[in-house]
Write a protein that holds these residues in place. Structure first.
Motif: not given
Length: 213
Positions: A36-44, A162-164
């Motif tokens: 999830v963190l990697n996905f968030y960083n990629e979208m960022s 991210r919350v989950a």
């Protein structure tokens, strides 16, 4: 209008996400958080690329309107804006979601990908229309509004994921979503995805097209 666009995006996400299945071995809690963190960083990263390109285009457009930038400089900025939009759209389409994630997390990320794919595809079309004198200001504005609605829906799904998995507090996620919507107070987390999602060059894109011709 935004409510109608939101409904269309929601229906599309629901239909496409229903086609997915989950048959891989479950991932550990640490692996889920990392994914999830990697996905968030990629979208960022994609979001930052898009914002930087847009800011450069708008800055050059302003300079051109005051005579401080040449036709060639404006054309180069527009080309860069279009190339970046096309590149991001292609890269988002290549994003894959692991089927080893918990079903709820996988669904949230898959819904986010579908929303981002829609948003960046529309942004790509908007960037291409920026140089066309045949595209009216209203049409350009409508494309950007539609892209913003899809983007905000994707942001909400990423934050829910991210919350989950314990990477974000629920209250912070709500503040971030509010900060991304036009006319609301921007979140204190300045680096959140979509902090400037709604700040598209509405109207100025068509003006640049007419000026550059």
């Amino acid at each position: 209008m935004k409510k109608t666009l939101y409904t269309i995006v929601l229906m599309m996400v629901m239909i496409l996400s229903a086609c997915s299945n989950n048959s891989s071995a479950p991932a550990s809690e640490e692996e889920v958080q990392e994914t999830v963190l990697n996905f968030y960083n990629e979208m960022s990263k994609f979001d930052e690329m898009g914002r930087s390109s847009l800011e450069n285009f708008n800055t050059t457009l302003t300079s051109y309107s005051t005579g401080a930038a040449t036709d060639k400089e404006l054309e180069q900025a527009l080309d860069s804006f279009q190339d970046t939009a096309s590149d991001i759209a292609g890269r988002v389409n290549d994003v894959k979601i692991s089927k080893s994630l918990p079903e709820d997390v996988e669904t949230l990320l898959r819904d986010a990908v579908i929303a981002f794919q829609s948003a960046y595809s529309i942004k790509e079309k908007a960037s291409q229309s920026a140089a066309s004198p045949e595209v009216t200001a209203d049409e350009f504005n409508a494309m950007n509004q539609q892209a913003d609605v899809a983007m905000l829906y994707g942001i909400s799904k990423v934050n829910q994921a991210r919350v989950a998995v314990g990477l974000l507090e629920e209250d912070s996620a709500a503040e971030t979503e509010l900060g991304s919507v036009p006319g609301t107070v921007v979140s204190t987390e300045a680096d959140e995805i979509g902090g400037n999602a709604a700040k598209t060059p509405v109207n100025s894109g068509t003006e640049s097209g007419n000026s550059a011709d």
